[in-house]
Design a protein around this motif. Structure first.
Motif, mmCIF file in Angstrom:
data_model
loop_
_atom_site.group_PDB
_atom_site.id
_atom_site.type_symbol
_atom_site.label_atom_id
_atom_site.label_comp_id
_atom_site.label_asym_id
_atom_site.label_seq_id
_atom_site.Cartn_x
_atom_site.Cartn_y
_atom_site.Cartn_z
ATOM 1 N N CYS A 1 0.846 -1.185 0.000
ATOM 2 C CA CYS A 1 0.000 0.000 0.000
ATOM 3 C C CYS A 1 0.887 1.242 0.000
ATOM 4 C CB CYS A 1 -0.906 -0.004 1.234
ATOM 5 S SG CYS A 1 -1.990 1.431 1.328
ATOM 6 N N PRO A 2 0.657 2.181 -0.928
ATOM 7 C CA PRO A 2 1.462 3.409 -0.921
ATOM 8 C C PRO A 2 1.318 4.170 0.394
ATOM 9 C CG PRO A 2 0.271 3.186 -2.990
ATOM 10 C CD PRO A 2 -0.258 2.128 -2.067
ATOM 11 N N ALA A 3 2.388 4.826 0.814
ATOM 12 C CA ALA A 3 2.405 5.547 2.088
ATOM 13 C C ALA A 3 1.389 6.685 2.122
ATOM 14 C CB ALA A 3 3.808 6.086 2.350
ATOM 15 N N SER B 1 -5.761 -3.328 2.731
ATOM 16 C CA SER B 1 -4.731 -4.253 3.219
ATOM 17 C C SER B 1 -3.363 -3.617 3.007
ATOM 18 C CB SER B 1 -4.807 -5.606 2.504
ATOM 19 O OG SER B 1 -4.283 -5.500 1.199
ATOM 20 N N GLN B 2 -2.378 -4.144 3.726
ATOM 21 C CA GLN B 2 -1.011 -3.609 3.623
ATOM 22 C C GLN B 2 -0.360 -3.934 2.290
ATOM 23 O OE1 GLN B 2 1.234 -5.239 6.860
ATOM 24 N NE2 GLN B 2 0.279 -3.923 8.379
ATOM 25 N N GLY B 3 -0.849 -4.975 1.624
ATOM 26 C CA GLY B 3 -0.184 -5.435 0.415
ATOM 27 C C GLY B 3 1.061 -6.227 0.781
ATOM 28 N N ASN B 4 1.814 -6.600 -0.211
ATOM 29 C CA ASN B 4 2.980 -7.450 0.029
ATOM 30 C C ASN B 4 4.096 -7.107 -0.943
ATOM 31 O OD1 ASN B 4 4.251 -9.848 1.291
ATOM 32 N ND2 ASN B 4 4.141 -10.679 -0.772
ATOM 33 N N ILE C 1 16.470 -17.971 -1.677
ATOM 34 C CA ILE C 1 15.275 -17.949 -0.839
ATOM 35 C C ILE C 1 14.422 -16.748 -1.232
ATOM 36 C CG2 ILE C 1 16.373 -19.163 1.078
ATOM 37 C CD1 ILE C 1 16.545 -16.504 2.578
ATOM 38 N N VAL C 2 13.125 -16.861 -0.994
ATOM 39 C CA VAL C 2 12.180 -15.790 -1.274
ATOM 40 C C VAL C 2 11.459 -15.470 0.029
ATOM 41 C CG1 VAL C 2 10.124 -15.124 -2.577
ATOM 42 C CG2 VAL C 2 11.918 -16.484 -3.684
ATOM 43 N N LEU C 3 11.490 -14.180 0.417
ATOM 44 C CA LEU C 3 10.840 -13.737 1.646
ATOM 45 C C LEU C 3 9.831 -12.640 1.324
ATOM 46 C CD1 LEU C 3 13.910 -13.558 4.054
ATOM 47 C CD2 LEU C 3 12.263 -15.423 3.797
ATOM 48 N N ASN C 4 8.852 -12.477 2.195
ATOM 49 C CA ASN C 4 7.765 -11.521 2.010
ATOM 50 C C ASN C 4 7.709 -10.525 3.154
ATOM 51 O OD1 ASN C 4 6.075 -12.739 -0.345
ATOM 52 N ND2 ASN C 4 6.582 -14.463 0.971
ATOM 53 N N THR C 5 7.163 -9.338 2.859
ATOM 54 C CA THR C 5 6.977 -8.332 3.899
ATOM 55 C C THR C 5 5.716 -8.592 4.710
ATOM 56 O OG1 THR C 5 5.824 -6.864 2.367
ATOM 57 C CG2 THR C 5 8.210 -6.513 2.664
ATOM 58 N N PRO D 1 12.573 1.860 -0.663
ATOM 59 C CA PRO D 1 11.726 2.868 -0.042
ATOM 60 C C PRO D 1 10.260 2.435 -0.045
ATOM 61 C CG PRO D 1 12.213 3.519 -2.289
ATOM 62 C CD PRO D 1 12.978 2.235 -2.027
ATOM 63 N N SER D 2 9.467 3.153 0.738
ATOM 64 C CA SER D 2 8.025 2.930 0.723
ATOM 65 C C SER D 2 7.474 3.367 -0.631
ATOM 66 C CB SER D 2 7.344 3.765 1.818
ATOM 67 O OG SER D 2 7.789 3.361 3.079
#
Length: 139
Positions: A62-64, A70-73, A90-94, A115-116
């Motif tokens: 989600c843009p700042a 939702s927050q998105g990913n 490896i693959v990681l998510n926010t 950056p955001s």
């Protein structure tokens, strides 16, 4: 014959290490957050492996400056480099799972992607950086 084949492999190993060393940043501290720019590699302090930030595979955060349901990913790809050219991607998510993975007995955690996002603005691939934490193995 076998002796002459060994030297090109040794040369390739030195070239590969030289390329990696050119992208090598500061050491990543155990049990502390550190930042890593895209395309850069960090040596995990006191350990026998490196982490390279390879790519941002997805960024639907989600843009700042927006209101979102939702927050998105964001999804990032990291490469874990060990000795003797052993490596693991490896693959990681926010926001989605997995946000962390165990690698070489250590837990690698994605803390943030910067950056955001800002609504109406694009982020250049070279501007991304991850904040990571590598936790020491539990005793």
């Amino acid at each position: 014959m076998m002796q002459s084949l060994k030297y090109p492999f040794v040369l390739l190993a030195f070239i590969a290490f030289g390329v990696m060393a050119a992208d090598l940043g500061k050491s990543g501290m155990i049990d502390r957050d550190f930042s890593l720019a895209i395309g850069k590699t960090v040596e995990v302090e006191g350990e026998d492996f490196y982490i390279r930030f390879k790519a941002v595979l997805e960024d639907s955060r989600c843009p700042a400056n927006a209101l979102c349901t939702s927050q998105g990913n964001a999804q990032v790809q990291l490469e874990i480099l060990g000795t003797y050219d052993q490596h693991q991607t490896i693959v990681l998510n926010t926001d989605n799972e997995p946000k962390a993975m165990t690698v070489k007995g250590h837990r690698v955690i994605l803390i943030a992607l910067n950056p955001s996002r800002i609504d109406g603005e694009s982020i250049s691939a070279g501007d991304y950086a991850v904040t990571l934490r590598v936790e020491s193995p539990a005793d």
